[in-house]
Design an enzyme around this catalytic site. Sequence first.
Site, mmCIF file in Angstrom:
data_model
loop_
_atom_site.group_PDB
_atom_site.id
_atom_site.type_symbol
_atom_site.label_atom_id
_atom_site.label_comp_id
_atom_site.label_asym_id
_atom_site.label_seq_id
_atom_site.Cartn_x
_atom_site.Cartn_y
_atom_site.Cartn_z
ATOM 1 N N GLY A 32 18.020 -1.999 42.329
ATOM 2 C CA GLY A 32 18.199 -2.790 41.117
ATOM 3 C C GLY A 32 17.594 -4.176 41.185
ATOM 4 O O GLY A 32 18.047 -5.103 40.494
ATOM 5 N N LEU A 33 16.561 -4.348 42.042
ATOM 6 C CA LEU A 33 15.851 -5.621 42.138
ATOM 7 C C LEU A 33 16.783 -6.797 42.452
ATOM 8 O O LEU A 33 16.646 -7.902 41.910
ATOM 9 C CB LEU A 33 15.051 -5.897 40.855
ATOM 10 C CG LEU A 33 13.904 -4.920 40.578
ATOM 11 C CD1 LEU A 33 13.349 -5.111 39.175
ATOM 12 C CD2 LEU A 33 12.788 -5.102 41.605
ATOM 13 N N CYS A 55 10.193 -2.754 34.964
ATOM 14 C CA CYS A 55 11.528 -3.234 34.607
ATOM 15 C C CYS A 55 11.908 -2.767 33.199
ATOM 16 O O CYS A 55 11.051 -2.633 32.327
ATOM 17 C CB CYS A 55 11.565 -4.761 34.634
ATOM 18 S SG CYS A 55 11.204 -5.502 36.227
ATOM 19 N N ILE A 94 1.111 3.260 43.471
ATOM 20 C CA ILE A 94 2.088 3.513 42.429
ATOM 21 C C ILE A 94 3.430 2.862 42.783
ATOM 22 O O ILE A 94 3.708 2.630 43.962
ATOM 23 C CB ILE A 94 2.296 5.037 42.207
ATOM 24 C CG1 ILE A 94 2.845 5.692 43.483
ATOM 25 C CG2 ILE A 94 1.030 5.692 41.734
ATOM 26 C CD1 ILE A 94 3.234 7.169 43.339
ATOM 27 N N ASN A 95 4.195 2.564 41.754
ATOM 28 C CA ASN A 95 5.590 2.256 41.964
ATOM 29 C C ASN A 95 6.298 3.591 42.229
ATOM 30 O O ASN A 95 5.656 4.636 42.291
ATOM 31 C CB ASN A 95 6.167 1.534 40.741
ATOM 32 C CG ASN A 95 7.298 0.598 41.093
ATOM 33 O OD1 ASN A 95 8.082 0.875 41.989
ATOM 34 N ND2 ASN A 95 7.395 -0.519 40.384
ATOM 35 N N THR A 96 7.592 3.583 42.363
ATOM 36 C CA THR A 96 8.298 4.810 42.734
ATOM 37 C C THR A 96 8.379 5.819 41.592
ATOM 38 O O THR A 96 8.362 5.459 40.413
ATOM 39 C CB THR A 96 9.732 4.491 43.203
ATOM 40 O OG1 THR A 96 10.387 3.736 42.168
ATOM 41 C CG2 THR A 96 9.720 3.696 44.495
ATOM 42 N N GLY A 102 1.878 4.176 48.260
ATOM 43 C CA GLY A 102 2.624 5.397 47.988
ATOM 44 C C GLY A 102 2.545 6.348 49.164
ATOM 45 O O GLY A 102 1.650 7.175 49.239
ATOM 46 N N THR A 154 7.745 2.304 52.477
ATOM 47 C CA THR A 154 8.840 3.016 53.126
ATOM 48 C C THR A 154 8.645 3.127 54.636
ATOM 49 O O THR A 154 9.626 3.177 55.390
ATOM 50 C CB THR A 154 8.992 4.415 52.492
ATOM 51 O OG1 THR A 154 9.285 4.249 51.100
ATOM 52 C CG2 THR A 154 10.116 5.209 53.133
#
Length: 306
Positions: A75-76, A133, A194-196, A246, A269
Amino acid sequence: MVMALNLQVNLGGLIMPNPVTDASGTFAAGREYADFVDVSRMGAVTTKGVSLHGWEGNDSPRIAETPSGMLNSIGLQNPGVAHLCEVDLPWIKSQGVPAIVNVSGHSLEEYVQVIEALEEDGTADAYEINISCPNVDAGGLTFGTHVPSVTAVVSACREVAKRPMIVKLSPNVTDIAEIARAAEAAGADAISLINTLLGMAIDANSRRPKLARVVGGLSGPAVKPVALRMVWQCYQAVDVPILGMGGIMTGEDAVEFMLAGATAVAVGTANFTNPHAENDVLDGIIEYCERQGVEDVNELIGGLQC
């Protein structure tokens, strides 16, 4: 004779000494990893997403391990831009590396206010605009999944940003190239992706979701084929440079992203399973170039032979 390898890359006006940075949200501001990683060897440090005021983040549990990856629904969470400017950015700059600040907001106005605060401080070298967001003014619709909202937020940020601006794209869209073109047209100096990927995990025994918010962002090696495909598509669709990420775990993974079109790469990750990952990936790129007779890492960019 030992070959002199040029590692310097230009990411939309941000000169990086080498193409390896961290993926926002996996490396804090770098200080937390300094016992394991030589931060001064990084191409840049990318901060965790920062908002105008502190965000508490989501309820726990908010991390779940998955096959070849993980889900997160943090949640940032962050202490706000003032803390970043006072505490984190000076430390990053003391390491002698560029600082990329990941900018988050719940409204278009908040994005602008965060950048204005960073411009006043003057320490950041570039901004990564996190358009994944939710827009509270539009019923929670994610900024980055809709061309008009991408155009609106990137244009607004461009008006106040004097430093290189990287726009981070969400993979949770039908046409990633369309979103990339919209970001470029609105003033992005570079894009990152990429973002998730949106996913979920279920505990069959309790019959409950493993995350408090049910869904979360999937990252890790499981997403690498999707990330490579999207980087390749965007490389063909836009002229601005790409920060690819990614599922990068090794130097060879990073090289694959560069061959697909990335100018630089972000390690995410992997930092959770190998705290030395940032340096290991850079070493792997260097070893690949030496083995392949590559004298300039920029030769790899878009070098995929189809």
